[in-house]
Scaffold this motif. Structure first.
Motif, short mmCIF file in Angstrom:
data_model
loop_
_atom_site.label_atom_id
_atom_site.label_comp_id
_atom_site.label_asym_id
_atom_site.label_seq_id
_atom_site.Cartn_x
_atom_site.Cartn_y
_atom_site.Cartn_z
N GLY A 1 9.18 9.95 -4.45
CA GLY A 1 9.89 9.09 -5.40
C GLY A 1 9.62 7.60 -5.22
N ILE A 2 8.83 7.24 -4.19
CA ILE A 2 8.54 5.82 -3.93
C ILE A 2 7.10 5.53 -4.31
CG2 ILE A 2 8.46 4.02 -2.16
CD1 ILE A 2 10.44 5.65 -0.53
N PRO A 3 6.84 4.49 -5.12
CA PRO A 3 5.45 4.13 -5.45
C PRO A 3 4.64 3.83 -4.19
CG PRO A 3 6.99 2.98 -6.87
CD PRO A 3 7.82 3.64 -5.81
N VAL A 4 3.36 4.16 -4.23
CA VAL A 4 2.51 3.99 -3.05
C VAL A 4 2.46 2.52 -2.61
CG1 VAL A 4 0.18 4.28 -2.13
CG2 VAL A 4 1.11 5.98 -3.70
N LEU A 5 2.35 1.60 -3.57
CA LEU A 5 2.26 0.18 -3.21
C LEU A 5 3.53 -0.31 -2.54
CD1 LEU A 5 0.62 -2.41 -3.29
CD2 LEU A 5 1.55 -2.87 -5.57
#
Length: 266
Positions: free
Chosen positions: A94-98
């Protein structure tokens, strides 16, 4: 007189999209080698190829091992392991890679260094955050992010194996490890390999995000070169060409692998 259909030529069997990609590759290679400016840009960026491949290979290997362990936990049947593994997968996905890259680099790394220094107190020694290289921070972040996706690939492959075969192996006295090694994993591997290879291609593209940390990969070197020469169009043409060469080559390899496994299965 019987009619014998002519065998199609090799050229007619090659997909048009592949011919178009091959043409673009040839034109791009001709442009780089035949133009002094493009050749200079290529030489300036070529040092980032090794960094990109190194970060991708190490992170993907570590993510595969971690993803397999998480998948085994999710399919173990143990309520605690299943809940913990599921919590990990849902949170990380659920967390963007960046965002996660920044979190690991600027929050996780200092916390890890602090934990190590606490353990090293009896030895009267300590390390600094600067000693935790940004390349390894990027590798850790990509490993954690991709392990969640790879865990789902492994889980799907394991659960695709017929339960009857597993029950039969257990009835014959196979241990859980022997059952997994001889019955489950060899069959699951055919389902797992193609999407796993696709994730490797995706990681090569996502590795460009490590340039946000100043890691000297292809994208970062392209950013530095273009800002110094103002040759943005030419520089990012070379950057795109390098990434396309790597990703399309691997994509074609994945297609061949899928076709080979399909033929072997049937």
């Amino acid at each position: 007189m019987t009619y014998t259909p002519r065998k199609p030529s090799i050229l007619s069997r090659i997909p048009w999209w592949l011919l178009a990609i091959t043409l673009l590759f040839v034109l791009g290679l001709w442009g780089i080698t035949g133009d002094t400016g493009y050749s200079q840009i290529f030489r300036a960026l070529s040092g980032g190829i090794a960094t990109t491949l190194w970060v991708t290979a190490v992170a993907f290997f570590a993510a595969t091992i971690l993803g397999l362990l998480i998948a085994l936990a999710r399919t173990s049947g143990n309520r605690i392991l299943v809940e913990l593994a599921t919590f990990y997968v849902e949170i990380i996905r659920g967390i963007p890679v960046l965002v996660f890259l920044f979190y690991v680099a600027f929050v996780g790394a200092p916390a890890m260094v602090g934990g190590v220094n606490w353990l090293l107190q009896p030895f009267d020694t300590a390390i600094t955050v600067r000693q935790f290289d940004f390349v390894w921070r990027a590798i850790v972040a990509l490993t954690i992010c991709y392990s969640a996706f790879i865990a789902e690939i492994f889980r799907a492959g394991i659960e695709a194996v017929d339960r009857g075969q597993i029950e039969a192996a257990r009835a014959l006295g196979f241990s859980r490890w022997k059952c997994f090694r001889l019955i489950i994993f060899p069959q699951a591997l055919r389902t797992i390999l193609p999407p796993l290879a696709n994730d490797f291609v995706s990681m090569i593209k996502d590795s460009a995000l490590v340039s946000a940390l100043g890691v000297q990969d292809i994208t970062q070197l392209g950013k530095v070169y273009s800002s110094g020469t103002f040759l943005f169009f030419e520089t990012y043409n070379v950057v795109a060409f390098l990434y396309l060469t790597m990703t399309i080559s691997l994509s074609l390899l994945v297609r061949w692998l899928e076709r080979h496994l399909r033929q072997k299965r049937y």
